[in-house]
Design a protein around this motif. Structure first.
Motif, PDB file in Angstrom:
ATOM      1  N   LEU A 132       0.825  -1.215   0.000  1.00 57.01           N
ATOM      2  CA  LEU A 132       0.000   0.000   0.000  1.00 57.01           C
ATOM      3  C   LEU A 132       0.851   1.253   0.000  1.00 57.01           C
ATOM      4  O   LEU A 132       0.555   2.228  -0.696  1.00 57.01           O
ATOM      5  N   LEU A 133       1.902   1.253   0.802  1.00 53.12           N
ATOM      6  CA  LEU A 133       2.802   2.408   0.823  1.00 53.12           C
ATOM      7  C   LEU A 133       3.491   2.600  -0.513  1.00 53.12           C
ATOM      8  O   LEU A 133       3.676   3.733  -0.983  1.00 53.12           O
ATOM      9  N   ALA A 134       3.888   1.481  -1.141  1.00 54.50           N
ATOM     10  CA  ALA A 134       4.542   1.577  -2.448  1.00 54.50           C
ATOM     11  C   ALA A 134       3.580   2.135  -3.499  1.00 54.50           C
ATOM     12  O   ALA A 134       3.949   2.980  -4.315  1.00 54.50           O
ATOM     13  N   LEU A 135       2.315   1.661  -3.468  1.00 55.73           N
ATOM     14  CA  LEU A 135       1.317   2.175  -4.414  1.00 55.73           C
ATOM     15  C   LEU A 135       1.040   3.655  -4.187  1.00 55.73           C
ATOM     16  O   LEU A 135       0.899   4.437  -5.132  1.00 55.73           O
ATOM     17  N   LYS A 136       0.949   4.040  -2.932  1.00 52.09           N
ATOM     18  CA  LYS A 136       0.696   5.445  -2.611  1.00 52.09           C
ATOM     19  C   LYS A 136       1.829   6.322  -3.112  1.00 52.09           C
ATOM     20  O   LYS A 136       1.614   7.402  -3.654  1.00 52.09           O
ATOM     21  N   PHE A 137       3.063   5.836  -2.949  1.00 57.31           N
ATOM     22  CA  PHE A 137       4.212   6.601  -3.408  1.00 57.31           C
ATOM     23  C   PHE A 137       4.239   6.670  -4.933  1.00 57.31           C
ATOM     24  O   PHE A 137       4.497   7.717  -5.527  1.00 57.31           O
ATOM     25  N   TYR A 138       3.917   5.522  -5.578  1.00 53.34           N
ATOM     26  CA  TYR A 138       3.991   5.468  -7.034  1.00 53.34           C
ATOM     27  C   TYR A 138       2.893   6.310  -7.683  1.00 53.34           C
ATOM     28  O   TYR A 138       3.118   7.015  -8.662  1.00 53.34           O
ATOM     29  N   THR A 139       1.680   6.229  -7.135  1.00 54.94           N
ATOM     30  CA  THR A 139       0.555   6.958  -7.737  1.00 54.94           C
ATOM     31  C   THR A 139       0.362   8.338  -7.139  1.00 54.94           C
ATOM     32  O   THR A 139      -0.481   9.102  -7.616  1.00 54.94           O
ATOM     33  N   ARG A 140       1.129   8.665  -6.110  1.00 55.12           N
ATOM     34  CA  ARG A 140       0.983   9.955  -5.408  1.00 55.12           C
ATOM     35  C   ARG A 140      -0.468  10.155  -4.989  1.00 55.12           C
ATOM     36  O   ARG A 140      -1.104  11.181  -5.291  1.00 55.12           O
ATOM     37  N   HIS A 141      -0.994   9.158  -4.314  1.00 52.01           N
ATOM     38  CA  HIS A 141      -2.391   9.184  -3.885  1.00 52.01           C
ATOM     39  C   HIS A 141      -2.671  10.421  -3.030  1.00 52.01           C
ATOM     40  O   HIS A 141      -1.944  10.738  -2.099  1.00 52.01           O
ATOM     41  N   GLY A 142      -3.757  11.123  -3.381  1.00 48.38           N
ATOM     42  CA  GLY A 142      -4.147  12.309  -2.627  1.00 48.38           C
ATOM     43  C   GLY A 142      -3.492  13.587  -3.122  1.00 48.38           C
ATOM     44  O   GLY A 142      -3.892  14.676  -2.728  1.00 48.38           O
ATOM     45  N   GLU A 143      -2.481  13.448  -3.992  1.00 53.17           N
ATOM     46  CA  GLU A 143      -1.811  14.630  -4.510  1.00 53.17           C
ATOM     47  C   GLU A 143      -2.406  14.975  -5.877  1.00 53.17           C
ATOM     48  O   GLU A 143      -2.586  14.107  -6.723  1.00 53.17           O
ATOM     49  N   SER A 144      -2.691  16.232  -6.113  1.00 54.36           N
ATOM     50  CA  SER A 144      -3.216  16.667  -7.403  1.00 54.36           C
ATOM     51  C   SER A 144      -2.762  18.087  -7.677  1.00 54.36           C
ATOM     52  O   SER A 144      -2.393  18.826  -6.764  1.00 54.36           O
ATOM     53  N   LEU A 145      -2.807  18.433  -8.964  1.00 55.84           N
ATOM     54  CA  LEU A 145      -2.387  19.760  -9.396  1.00 55.84           C
ATOM     55  C   LEU A 145      -3.549  20.434 -10.105  1.00 55.84           C
ATOM     56  O   LEU A 145      -4.285  19.798 -10.857  1.00 55.84           O
ATOM     57  N   ALA A 146      -3.706  21.726  -9.883  1.00 59.87           N
ATOM     58  CA  ALA A 146      -4.746  22.483 -10.576  1.00 59.87           C
ATOM     59  C   ALA A 146      -4.254  22.829 -11.980  1.00 59.87           C
ATOM     60  O   ALA A 146      -3.141  23.321 -12.161  1.00 59.87           O
ATOM     61  N   VAL A 147      -5.073  22.540 -12.981  1.00 59.37           N
ATOM     62  CA  VAL A 147      -4.708  22.854 -14.364  1.00 59.37           C
ATOM     63  C   VAL A 147      -4.770  24.360 -14.566  1.00 59.37           C
ATOM     64  O   VAL A 147      -5.782  24.994 -14.262  1.00 59.37           O
ATOM     65  N   PRO A 148      -3.688  24.969 -15.057  1.00 59.28           N
ATOM     66  CA  PRO A 148      -3.696  26.420 -15.264  1.00 59.28           C
ATOM     67  C   PRO A 148      -4.565  26.822 -16.448  1.00 59.28           C
ATOM     68  O   PRO A 148      -4.864  25.993 -17.326  1.00 59.28           O
ATOM     69  N   ASP A 149      -4.980  28.070 -16.477  1.00 55.91           N
ATOM     70  CA  ASP A 149      -5.781  28.609 -17.582  1.00 55.91           C
ATOM     71  C   ASP A 149      -4.838  29.002 -18.710  1.00 55.91           C
ATOM     72  O   ASP A 149      -4.023  29.912 -18.570  1.00 55.91           O
ATOM     73  N   LEU A 150      -4.955  28.324 -19.839  1.00 58.10           N
ATOM     74  CA  LEU A 150      -4.041  28.536 -20.964  1.00 58.10           C
ATOM     75  C   LEU A 150      -4.672  29.334 -22.103  1.00 58.10           C
ATOM     76  O   LEU A 150      -3.982  29.654 -23.076  1.00 58.10           O
ATOM     77  N   LEU A 151      -5.946  29.665 -21.988  1.00 57.07           N
ATOM     78  CA  LEU A 151      -6.658  30.309 -23.091  1.00 57.07           C
ATOM     79  C   LEU A 151      -5.972  31.610 -23.505  1.00 57.07           C
ATOM     80  O   LEU A 151      -5.656  32.460 -22.670  1.00 57.07           O
ATOM     81  N   GLY A 152      -5.730  31.735 -24.812  1.00 56.73           N
ATOM     82  CA  GLY A 152      -5.102  32.940 -25.354  1.00 56.73           C
ATOM     83  C   GLY A 152      -3.592  32.878 -25.404  1.00 56.73           C
ATOM     84  O   GLY A 152      -2.962  33.702 -26.076  1.00 56.73           O
ATOM     85  N   MET A 153      -2.974  31.925 -24.707  1.00 54.63           N
ATOM     86  CA  MET A 153      -1.505  31.827 -24.696  1.00 54.63           C
ATOM     87  C   MET A 153      -0.996  31.160 -25.962  1.00 54.63           C
ATOM     88  O   MET A 153      -1.634  30.269 -26.518  1.00 54.63           O
ATOM     89  N   THR A 154       0.185  31.567 -26.415  1.00 55.04           N
ATOM     90  CA  THR A 154       0.849  30.889 -27.519  1.00 55.04           C
ATOM     91  C   THR A 154       1.608  29.683 -26.972  1.00 55.04           C
ATOM     92  O   THR A 154       1.778  29.535 -25.760  1.00 55.04           O
ATOM     93  N   GLU A 155       2.096  28.833 -27.870  1.00 54.01           N
ATOM     94  CA  GLU A 155       2.802  27.633 -27.425  1.00 54.01           C
ATOM     95  C   GLU A 155       4.048  27.996 -26.622  1.00 54.01           C
ATOM     96  O   GLU A 155       4.387  27.320 -25.645  1.00 54.01           O
TER      97      GLU A 155
END
Length: 281
Positions: free
Chosen positions: A31-54
């Motif tokens: 369970l600890l290995a899976l939690k470390f591998y999948t980063r359970h509970g950790e998430s990132l907010a997707v930034p707003d990219l509208l209008g930005m160039t590549e």
């Protein structure tokens, strides 16, 4: 030592406890290995990219530990060339590290399409031809002709269009349609209870034009505009069942079932939406 004596001996319980402990430790390690591998509970907010160039959004996504894939491009005049016009997942959604963001960018120039045959065919055929290549019907005007509902002329920016010429996708093509001999007036259709698209189609078939489109306060979102139905029109059949060919008909729309079933005076604060606007807001 008999089996019965072994199962009740201290040695058996000592081995049993050891086995349970080993299984428990093994499960915890997995369970600890899976939690470390999948980063359970950790998430990132997707930034707003509208209008930005590549060049811009690639830096933003790298800092956010996210990847991207450009999946499509289309053209919007109001967006900078190469700018993001859509992203999946949407800005603000929470995703795992290294998740891919799928991006649609604005093309440098609008896609060019070949103009199909638009004249000497019925208006219905001409409209279908426009839709098939991504062109839009503009103003539809009518003039006397021996041929009823036949497209006599198609124009773009004040000049006649030629079959096969290239125009930007989404361009509006104006049509001149024949009324047929002696057709100075047509029967006014009853549009009440119809959606905007249905009302527009019936008006076109009746050689009439859609005028102002007015939504009441019950219509809030873009989805509401698709579900709203006509509860009032002007002119309506209470005055005269006939109107001049090419006349405009204004419509009021709502999603309020009570309003659709009864007659109400026009609201003072209804909001008029111009049909030529790209979006509801």
């Amino acid at each position: 030592m008999s089996l019965k004596q072994f199962l009740t001996s201290r040695l058996f319980f000592r081995h049993l406890a050891l086995a349970v402990a080993l299984v428990t430790v093994s499960i915890l390690i997995v369970l600890l290995a899976l939690k470390f591998y999948t980063r359970h509970g950790e998430s990132l907010a997707v930034p707003d990219l509208l209008g930005m160039t590549e060049e811009q959004f690639s830096v933003v996504l790298e800092k956010s530990n996210l990847k991207y894939v450009i999946v499509d491009s289309t053209y919007k005049e109001e967006v900078v060339a190469g700018g993001v016009i859509d992203q999946v997942p949407d800005a603000g959604m929470h995703v795992k590290r290294n998740r891919k963001v799928f991006i649609t960018i604005n093309a440098v120039a609008p896609e060019q399409v070949s103009v199909p045959p638009l004249t000497d065919i019925s208006m219905r055929q001409s409209l279908a031809q426009l839709e098939s290549v991504g062109l839009l019907p503009g103003a539809i005007t009518y003039k006397p002709s021996e041929f009823h509902n036949l497209v006599l002329e198609a124009t773009y920016n004040g000049r006649r269009v030629i079959t096969g010429e290239l125009l930007p996708k989404g361009s509006q093509i104006n049509l001149v349609v024949g009324t047929g001999d002696g057709r100075g007036s047509v029967s006014l259709p009853d549009l009440k209870g119809l959606t905007l698209d249905m009302a527009r189609a019936i008006l076109i078939d009746s050689m009439l034009n859609l005028g102002a489109v007015i939504y009441d306060q019950s219509v809030i979102s873009r989805i509401d505009t698709l579900q709203a139905r006509v509860w009032k029109q002007h002119p309506d059949r209470s005055g005269s069942p006939y109107v001049s060919v090419g006349a405009s008909v204004d419509v009021w729309l709502t999603i309020d079932e009570l309003r659709l079933s009864q007659e109400y005076p026009e609201d003072q604060d209804t909001e008029i939406r111009n049909e030529e606007e790209e979006s509801f807001f």
